[in-house]
Design an enzyme around this catalytic site. Structure first.
Site, mmCIF file in Angstrom:
data_model
loop_
_atom_site.group_PDB
_atom_site.id
_atom_site.type_symbol
_atom_site.label_atom_id
_atom_site.label_comp_id
_atom_site.label_asym_id
_atom_site.label_seq_id
_atom_site.Cartn_x
_atom_site.Cartn_y
_atom_site.Cartn_z
ATOM 1 N N LYS A 13 0.683 -1.013 0.004
ATOM 2 C CA LYS A 13 -0.132 -0.018 -0.069
ATOM 3 C C LYS A 13 0.852 1.361 0.099
ATOM 4 O O LYS A 13 0.597 2.353 -0.670
ATOM 5 C CB LYS A 13 -1.000 0.192 1.353
ATOM 6 N N ARG A 85 -9.079 1.065 9.547
ATOM 7 C CA ARG A 85 -8.740 -0.171 9.878
ATOM 8 C C ARG A 85 -9.925 -0.965 10.890
ATOM 9 O O ARG A 85 -9.903 -2.123 10.755
ATOM 10 C CB ARG A 85 -7.507 -0.438 10.521
ATOM 11 N N ARG A 119 11.387 -6.322 4.479
ATOM 12 C CA ARG A 119 11.340 -4.791 4.198
ATOM 13 C C ARG A 119 12.184 -3.809 5.291
ATOM 14 O O ARG A 119 12.378 -4.265 6.174
ATOM 15 C CB ARG A 119 9.941 -4.318 4.717
ATOM 16 N N ARG A 152 11.417 -2.367 10.842
ATOM 17 C CA ARG A 152 10.430 -1.958 11.906
ATOM 18 C C ARG A 152 10.337 -3.105 12.910
ATOM 19 O O ARG A 152 10.470 -4.512 12.476
ATOM 20 C CB ARG A 152 9.286 -1.772 11.138
ATOM 21 N N ARG A 163 -0.588 -9.184 13.337
ATOM 22 C CA ARG A 163 -1.018 -8.414 12.327
ATOM 23 C C ARG A 163 -1.934 -8.786 11.560
ATOM 24 O O ARG A 163 -2.920 -8.100 11.084
ATOM 25 C CB ARG A 163 0.257 -7.201 11.769
HETATM 26 P P1 AMP Z 1 1.511 0.292 9.309
HETATM 27 O O1 AMP Z 1 2.498 0.953 9.266
HETATM 28 O O2 AMP Z 1 -0.064 0.577 8.508
HETATM 29 O O3 AMP Z 1 1.679 -1.124 9.071
HETATM 30 O O4 AMP Z 1 0.950 0.407 10.744
HETATM 31 C C1 AMP Z 1 1.505 0.010 11.849
HETATM 32 C C2 AMP Z 1 0.941 -0.070 13.220
HETATM 33 O O5 AMP Z 1 0.252 1.070 13.572
HETATM 34 C C3 AMP Z 1 -0.411 -1.161 12.844
HETATM 35 O O6 AMP Z 1 0.028 -2.447 13.206
HETATM 36 C C4 AMP Z 1 -1.200 -0.508 14.291
HETATM 37 O O7 AMP Z 1 -0.658 -1.016 15.377
HETATM 38 C C5 AMP Z 1 -1.112 1.139 14.119
HETATM 39 N N1 AMP Z 1 -2.173 1.583 13.304
HETATM 40 C C6 AMP Z 1 -1.883 1.873 11.950
HETATM 41 N N2 AMP Z 1 -2.897 2.491 11.492
HETATM 42 C C7 AMP Z 1 -3.973 2.219 12.476
HETATM 43 C C8 AMP Z 1 -5.275 2.522 12.244
HETATM 44 N N3 AMP Z 1 -6.031 2.955 11.348
HETATM 45 N N4 AMP Z 1 -6.229 1.932 13.488
HETATM 46 C C9 AMP Z 1 -5.552 1.623 14.375
HETATM 47 N N5 AMP Z 1 -4.238 1.263 14.737
HETATM 48 C C10 AMP Z 1 -3.350 1.725 13.456
#
Ligand code: AMP
Length: 206
Positions: A13, A85, A119, A152, A163
């Site tokens: 994404k 989400r 990654r 990360r 996740r």
């Molecule tokens: P990402 O970088 O998009 O993989 O997000 C990393 C982490 O941030 C996720 O595993 C969640 O813990 C938190 N996170 C990101 N976006 C959201 C969201 N829309 N709602 C809740 N937690 C989020």
């Protein structure tokens, strides 16, 4: 244009959103990135969400949406990645600035697990690399800005599995919400980011 890039963690994404940003001329808002910025700044929200992120769980809807709302401001358009989400988040967005299109990026789960663990990200500009499919020219160094590359914490295998579980249980149902509104377009993630971009542009009529 108001666009959501939807899909499981590791579907690509962020990469697709970065590519589309310059074409569409609207800001790319990466929800996970915005939350990580809050953590680095040591803000109250940052302190609250850091626990959830480290465990691979979703942070609370209200707090997450507040961070996003400040960035959305009066923007005419957006490319959202990582939000919504949950269905509750989709409803919050609907009241403020509903999307025109939701691009659902479809990638098989075994590809995702391999991708996430390989990654790497640039600490400085956020560029995304993959040690297998998109390695930097010099190990550990960003091609774009020379910044340091890092992995990360939540890209470790046990957190990746959590996740993905959270995605299936809490996030996938959001697609139904948007399908009922008739705004979902499916795009199959390709091996190369150029091909995925081309497929997305075609679907967007660009
Ligand atoms: P990402 O970088 O998009 O993989 O997000 C990393 C982490 O941030 C996720 O595993 C969640 O813990 C938190 N996170 C990101 N976006 C959201 C969201 N829309 N709602 C809740 N937690 C989020």
């Amino acid at each position: 244009m108001k666009l959501i890039i939807f899909g499981p963690p590791g579907a690509g994404k962020g990469t697709l959103a970065q590519e589309l940003q310059s074409r569409l001329g609207v800001p790319h808002l990466d929800m996970g990135g915005l939350l990580r910025e809050e953590i680095e700044r040591g803000s109250e929200v940052g302190k609250l969400v850091s626990f959830y992120i480290s465990q691979g769980k979703l942070a609370p809807d209200e707090e997450v949406f507040e961070v996003l709302r400040q960035r959305l401001g009066q923007a005419e358009g957006y490319i959202l990645d990582g939000f919504p989400r949950t269905t509750a988040q989709a409803e919050m967005l609907e009241r403020v600035s509903p999307p025109d299109i939701v691009l659902n990026l479809v990638v098989p789960e075994e590809v995702i697990v391999k991708r996430l663990t390989a990654r790497r990200l640039c600490r400085n500009c956020g560029a995304i690399y993959n040690l297998v499919s998109l390695p930097p020219a010099r190990e550990g160094v960003c091609d774009r800005c020379g910044g340091e590359l890092y992995q990360r914490e939540d890209d470790r295998p046990e957190i990746v599995r959590e996740r993905l579980r959270v995605y299936r249980e809490q996030t996938e149902p959001v697609l139904q919400y948007y399908r009922k509104k008739g705004v979902v377009r499916e795009v199959e993630g390709a091996e190369s980011k150029e091909e995925t971009l081309n497929r997305a542009l075609k679907l967007l009529g660009l």
